[in-house]
Design a protein around this motif. Sequence first.
Motif, PDB file in Angstrom:
ATOM      1  N   THR A 139      27.452   0.277   6.529  1.00  0.00           N
ATOM      2  CA  THR A 139      27.072   1.359   5.692  1.00  0.00           C
ATOM      3  C   THR A 139      26.949   2.759   6.387  1.00  0.00           C
ATOM      4  N   LEU A 140      25.859   1.957   7.617  1.00  0.00           N
ATOM      5  CA  LEU A 140      25.232   3.900   8.298  1.00  0.00           C
ATOM      6  C   LEU A 140      26.441   4.531   9.567  1.00  0.00           C
TER       7      LEU A 140
ATOM      8  N   TYR B  42      29.030   5.933   8.135  1.00  0.00           N
ATOM      9  CA  TYR B  42      29.040   6.648   7.449  1.00  0.00           C
ATOM     10  C   TYR B  42      28.252   8.199   7.176  1.00  0.00           C
ATOM     11  N   SER B  43      27.457   7.275   8.240  1.00  0.00           N
ATOM     12  CA  SER B  43      26.398   8.145   8.024  1.00  0.00           C
ATOM     13  C   SER B  43      26.331   9.399   9.192  1.00  0.00           C
TER      14      SER B  43
ATOM     15  N   ALA C  74      26.605  13.303   7.076  1.00  0.00           N
ATOM     16  CA  ALA C  74      26.030  13.587   5.781  1.00  0.00           C
ATOM     17  C   ALA C  74      25.324  14.910   7.369  1.00  0.00           C
TER      18      ALA C  74
ATOM     19  N   ALA D  99      27.102   9.340   1.704  1.00  0.00           N
ATOM     20  CA  ALA D  99      26.592   9.945   2.501  1.00  0.00           C
ATOM     21  C   ALA D  99      26.219  11.511   2.536  1.00  0.00           C
TER      22      ALA D  99
ATOM     23  N   HIS E 195      19.906   7.394   0.167  1.00  0.00           N
ATOM     24  CA  HIS E 195      19.961   6.515   1.290  1.00  0.00           C
ATOM     25  C   HIS E 195      20.387   5.093   1.400  1.00  0.00           C
ATOM     26  N   PRO E 196      21.255   5.047   3.231  1.00  0.00           N
ATOM     27  CA  PRO E 196      21.830   4.003   3.244  1.00  0.00           C
ATOM     28  C   PRO E 196      21.388   3.110   2.764  1.00  0.00           C
TER      29      PRO E 196
ATOM     30  N   SER F  81      32.080   7.732   2.172  1.00  0.00           N
ATOM     31  CA  SER F  81      31.333   9.358   2.449  1.00  0.00           C
ATOM     32  C   SER F  81      31.219  10.093   1.932  1.00  0.00           C
TER      33      SER F  81
ATOM     34  N   GLN G 168      23.056   3.042  -0.520  1.00  0.00           N
ATOM     35  CA  GLN G 168      24.211   2.854   0.072  1.00  0.00           C
ATOM     36  C   GLN G 168      24.848   1.468   0.006  1.00  0.00           C
TER      37      GLN G 168
END
Length: 211
Positions: free
Chosen positions: A170-171, A173-174, A177, A149, A154-155, A146, A158
């Motif tokens: 991973t996304l 957690y976007s 942000a 992000a 950058h994803p 978290s 990450q």
Amino acid sequence: ETPLTLEQKDALLKECKGDLHDAVSLSMLTSAREMEVWHMKWGWVHFEQTEKLPNGWITFPKHVTKNSKARDVPLGKVARNILLERHLNKRNKWVFPSSRKEGSPNNFRKAFENARANTVWTNEDGEEVKGLIDFHYHDLRHTAGSFLAIAGVHPKAQQKIMGHSDIAMTLKYSHFAKEDLANAMLLLEDELCMSVPKCNKSATNSNPTLN
């Protein structure tokens, strides 16, 4: 999958003593999984400083990672310092050796549950709460994800740090942000060296008229 707030993080660490404090800190600072930290060996830790990795790195071998692929995780300054301090008192191959069973890694399950149950924090209503309900050790990894992000990492970077085989993991957690998107636009302006034109005092202090 509940990440900690900064206040909860500080409150939890306050309840973590000794080796547990270091283990919990490293879990958040590296986004490593429970057994990757608990079973960490000194042979995985690289203190060498390179241009691209100025604080060293940890290599998690494929037999401990979830996707069975080795993963290099760069160290930050705080994580490096924790490991350097522990290395001064190295007893065997384990970064966290057991104090009860010679030659074995530590198991923090009971100690962590006690710390979690005794963590005191303040909820959104200003009420003092004892215990982090439905929070598990693995959620330290979600906390790291978290904040990576939120920090604007950058994803793809990450994904490599966290060892996700699928970028979709991973996304997720976007959304943490999104609240920083406005700040992102300010950073963009700075990078483009563009600023608000100077205007006269009367224009600066006036509100626009909406038609």
